[in-house]
Design a protein around this motif. Structure first.
Motif, PDB file in Angstrom:
ATOM      1  N   PHE A 178       0.847  -1.204   0.000  1.00  0.00           N
ATOM      2  CA  PHE A 178       0.000   0.000   0.000  1.00  0.00           C
ATOM      3  C   PHE A 178       0.876   1.246   0.000  1.00  0.00           C
ATOM      4  CE2 PHE A 178      -3.933  -1.833   2.435  1.00  0.00           C
ATOM      5  CZ  PHE A 178      -4.237  -2.599   1.328  1.00  0.00           C
ATOM      6  N   LEU A 179       1.867   1.253   0.909  1.00  0.00           N
ATOM      7  CA  LEU A 179       2.702   2.444   1.070  1.00  0.00           C
ATOM      8  C   LEU A 179       3.504   2.721  -0.199  1.00  0.00           C
ATOM      9  CD1 LEU A 179       3.822   1.885   4.753  1.00  0.00           C
ATOM     10  CD2 LEU A 179       2.301   3.668   3.892  1.00  0.00           C
ATOM     11  N   ARG A 180       3.952   1.624  -0.838  1.00  0.00           N
ATOM     12  CA  ARG A 180       4.716   1.790  -2.085  1.00  0.00           C
ATOM     13  C   ARG A 180       3.859   2.466  -3.158  1.00  0.00           C
ATOM     14  NH1 ARG A 180       7.786  -2.681  -1.007  1.00  0.00           N
ATOM     15  NH2 ARG A 180       6.109  -4.069  -1.644  1.00  0.00           N
ATOM     16  N   GLU A 181       2.604   2.009  -3.263  1.00  0.00           N
ATOM     17  CA  GLU A 181       1.704   2.602  -4.266  1.00  0.00           C
ATOM     18  C   GLU A 181       1.373   4.048  -3.907  1.00  0.00           C
ATOM     19  OE1 GLU A 181       0.497   0.911  -7.236  1.00  0.00           O
ATOM     20  OE2 GLU A 181       2.273  -0.152  -6.524  1.00  0.00           O
ATOM     21  N   TRP A 182       1.202   4.305  -2.612  1.00  0.00           N
ATOM     22  CA  TRP A 182       0.901   5.668  -2.141  1.00  0.00           C
ATOM     23  C   TRP A 182       2.054   6.613  -2.485  1.00  0.00           C
ATOM     24  CZ3 TRP A 182       2.322   8.077   2.963  1.00  0.00           C
ATOM     25  CH2 TRP A 182       1.639   9.276   3.182  1.00  0.00           C
ATOM     26  N   GLU A 183       3.277   6.076  -2.316  1.00  0.00           N
ATOM     27  CA  GLU A 183       4.460   6.894  -2.638  1.00  0.00           C
ATOM     28  C   GLU A 183       4.499   7.256  -4.120  1.00  0.00           C
ATOM     29  OE1 GLU A 183       7.554   4.383  -1.197  1.00  0.00           O
ATOM     30  OE2 GLU A 183       7.005   4.778   0.891  1.00  0.00           O
ATOM     31  N   LYS A 184       3.875   6.372  -4.956  1.00  0.00           N
ATOM     32  CA  LYS A 184       3.826   6.679  -6.399  1.00  0.00           C
ATOM     33  C   LYS A 184       2.844   7.799  -6.690  1.00  0.00           C
ATOM     34  CE  LYS A 184       4.792   1.963  -7.935  1.00  0.00           C
ATOM     35  NZ  LYS A 184       4.058   0.769  -8.390  1.00  0.00           N
ATOM     36  N   GLY A 185       1.997   8.149  -5.732  1.00  0.00           N
ATOM     37  CA  GLY A 185       1.068   9.262  -5.936  1.00  0.00           C
ATOM     38  C   GLY A 185      -0.404   8.870  -5.955  1.00  0.00           C
ATOM     39  N   PHE A 186      -0.721   7.585  -5.744  1.00  0.00           N
ATOM     40  CA  PHE A 186      -2.126   7.183  -5.710  1.00  0.00           C
ATOM     41  C   PHE A 186      -2.774   7.623  -4.396  1.00  0.00           C
ATOM     42  CE2 PHE A 186      -0.479   4.098  -8.806  1.00  0.00           C
ATOM     43  CZ  PHE A 186      -1.425   4.249  -9.812  1.00  0.00           C
ATOM     44  N   ASP A 187      -4.040   8.087  -4.506  1.00  0.00           N
ATOM     45  CA  ASP A 187      -4.749   8.500  -3.289  1.00  0.00           C
ATOM     46  C   ASP A 187      -5.423   7.325  -2.596  1.00  0.00           C
ATOM     47  OD1 ASP A 187      -4.843  11.469  -2.746  1.00  0.00           O
ATOM     48  OD2 ASP A 187      -5.117  11.409  -4.915  1.00  0.00           O
ATOM     49  N   VAL A 188      -5.744   6.304  -3.395  1.00  0.00           N
ATOM     50  CA  VAL A 188      -6.414   5.125  -2.835  1.00  0.00           C
ATOM     51  C   VAL A 188      -5.658   3.889  -3.303  1.00  0.00           C
ATOM     52  CG1 VAL A 188      -8.577   3.813  -2.764  1.00  0.00           C
ATOM     53  CG2 VAL A 188      -8.660   6.305  -3.024  1.00  0.00           C
ATOM     54  N   VAL A 189      -5.368   2.982  -2.393  1.00  0.00           N
ATOM     55  CA  VAL A 189      -4.809   1.684  -2.788  1.00  0.00           C
ATOM     56  C   VAL A 189      -5.716   0.620  -2.188  1.00  0.00           C
ATOM     57  CG1 VAL A 189      -2.755   0.247  -2.893  1.00  0.00           C
ATOM     58  CG2 VAL A 189      -2.494   2.707  -2.569  1.00  0.00           C
ATOM     59  N   VAL A 190      -6.384  -0.166  -3.046  1.00  0.00           N
ATOM     60  CA  VAL A 190      -7.299  -1.182  -2.520  1.00  0.00           C
ATOM     61  C   VAL A 190      -6.673  -2.563  -2.588  1.00  0.00           C
ATOM     62  CG1 VAL A 190      -9.394   0.097  -3.129  1.00  0.00           C
ATOM     63  CG2 VAL A 190      -8.445  -1.517  -4.769  1.00  0.00           C
ATOM     64  N   ALA A 191      -7.124  -3.434  -1.698  1.00  0.00           N
ATOM     65  CA  ALA A 191      -6.660  -4.816  -1.713  1.00  0.00           C
ATOM     66  C   ALA A 191      -7.770  -5.668  -2.320  1.00  0.00           C
ATOM     67  CB  ALA A 191      -6.361  -5.269  -0.296  1.00  0.00           C
ATOM     68  N   LYS A 192      -7.433  -6.394  -3.384  1.00  0.00           N
ATOM     69  CA  LYS A 192      -8.448  -7.203  -4.062  1.00  0.00           C
ATOM     70  C   LYS A 192      -8.180  -8.679  -3.803  1.00  0.00           C
ATOM     71  CE  LYS A 192     -10.143  -8.026  -8.753  1.00  0.00           C
ATOM     72  NZ  LYS A 192     -11.486  -7.571  -8.901  1.00  0.00           N
ATOM     73  N   ARG A 193      -9.214  -9.387  -3.349  1.00  0.00           N
ATOM     74  CA  ARG A 193      -9.055 -10.831  -3.110  1.00  0.00           C
ATOM     75  C   ARG A 193      -9.060 -11.566  -4.432  1.00  0.00           C
ATOM     76  NH1 ARG A 193     -14.119 -11.277   0.873  1.00  0.00           N
ATOM     77  NH2 ARG A 193     -13.771  -9.164   1.559  1.00  0.00           N
ATOM     78  N   VAL A 194      -8.012 -12.381  -4.650  1.00  0.00           N
ATOM     79  CA  VAL A 194      -8.016 -13.149  -5.889  1.00  0.00           C
ATOM     80  C   VAL A 194      -8.555 -14.546  -5.624  1.00  0.00           C
ATOM     81  CG1 VAL A 194      -6.256 -11.955  -7.200  1.00  0.00           C
ATOM     82  CG2 VAL A 194      -5.551 -13.600  -5.481  1.00  0.00           C
TER      83      VAL A 194
END
Ligand code: UDP
Ligand code: MG
Length: 326
Positions: free
Chosen positions: A119-135
């Motif tokens: 999550f933090l890695r994606e947030w650092e890229k600039g995303f405001d929302v990072v969701v977790a999707k169950r596969v």
């Protein structure tokens, strides 16, 4: 000049990350959960606050949480005055969280804490929302898998805003998303819908959902059914509108059928009416009308509850403040 990366968090100043965990009867899992979270956050350079919301547990959850809060200053315990439900507990957490990014997570370790690093890695890229999707839903029962898939299909076919399939409340949201959520004044809070409604740039991280680490799920079939109704009625008025079209359809059929009877009587003379078919039709339309009234009742009930403007939750105690309520 507006910088292209203006939404990127400023890691040089060690932003604060709030982890929000609503708890209802979770005494058995809290120590394992907290240890796991600490081992994960020690791998990052961020500051963290771990915000537990005790949602009217009737076991020793509050006692365990208070002990943990005494040991660790980054743990904050918000005790609600009774059980308000997970959505309300989550709202209380969001309202009190101070972080630059906020991560709601379940206490039972069904949401793997390791994902926080992604999550933090994606947030650092600039995303405001990072969701977790169950596969993979293999930890769920067959009934839950089928009903969940039906719910998502039905909800998304009629609602204005789609809820992504197999995405729960476990996610990272930036401060400005939290602020957007706080603009929504409704007190019947279907968080999955609210999260989707506010929008913002979203990144998806995939994971496999495990079974509960300990304790029992608070959501039985009846509670899930009501949760689904809440989701549908909160984000769509299609169930109300469908009765208009059904009514027009039935009236047209009745008009055509009536015309046929009149013509037949004029041409062939008076026929003996069939008692059985008449009764079936009366009962059928009686039933259809009651269902229509029931759907209307569901919306009126929600309007009524909403019109009271009651607070979503009441805080009995906050370990970092001496306030009484919201
Ligand atoms: N929860 C809560 N209030 C409730 C019910 C549940 O705060 O009235 C919390 C619970 O402690 C857990 C999370 O919500 O951290 C998810 O609940 P649960 O595991 O029972 O749901 P499931 O995973 O079975 O959908
Ligand atoms: Mg669970």
């Amino acid at each position: 000049m507006v910088s292209e990366n203006r939404n990127k968090p400023d890691t040089r100043n060690h932003p604060l990350i709030s982890i929000i965990c609503p708890c209802h009867n979770e005494q058995e899992v809290l120590h394992t959960f907290t240890d796991k979270i600490f081992s994960i956050i020690s791998k990052t350079s961020y500051s963290f606050e771990l915000l537990f919301v005790n949602d009217g547990s009737n076991d020793n959850t509050l006692k365990v949480l208070n002990e943990l809060a005494e040991k660790h200053t980054c743990i904050r315990v918000i005790n609600l005055s009774r059980n308000f439900g997970k959505e309300a507990a989550l709202t209380a957490g969001l309202d009190r969280a101070k972080g630059d990014a906020v991560i709601p997570i379940d206490a039972d370790l069904q949401d793997p804490p390791e994902l926080i690093l992604d999550f933090l890695r994606e947030w650092e890229k600039g995303f405001d929302v990072v969701v977790a999707k169950r596969v993979d839903r293999s930890s769920d029962t067959l009934a839950k898998k089928i009903t969940a898939s039906l719910f998502y299909k039905f909800h998304n076919s009629i609602a204005d805003v789609e809820i992504p399939d197999n995405v729960g409340d476990f996610r990272l949201i930036s401060r400005r998303v939290v602020q957007a959520i706080q603009l929504l004044p409704e007190n019947q809070r279907f968080m999955k819908g609210i999260f989707s409604w506010v929008g913002f740039s979203t990144s998806v991280v995939e994971y496999t959902r495990q079974a509960r680490a300990a304790g029992e799920s608070s959501f039985n079939g009846w509670r899930l059914w009501n949760f689904a109704l809440e989701g549908i009625t909160s984000f769509s008025t299609a169930p109300l509108r469908v009765w208009l079209y059904l009514g027009v359809f039935c009236s047209s059929i009745a008009f055509i059928y009536g015309s046929i009877i009149i013509l037949k009587t004029l041409m062939l003379g008076i026929d003996l009416p069939g008692y059985a078919s008449l009764l079936t039709i009366v009962l059928f339309f009686g039933g259809v009308q009651l269902i229509g009234l029931g759907v209307m009742g569901e919306y009126i009930g929600r309007l009524y509850m909403e019109s009271k403007r009651r607070p979503v939750y009441i805080i009995e105690h906050d370990s970092h403040e001496n306030t009484q309520d919201k």
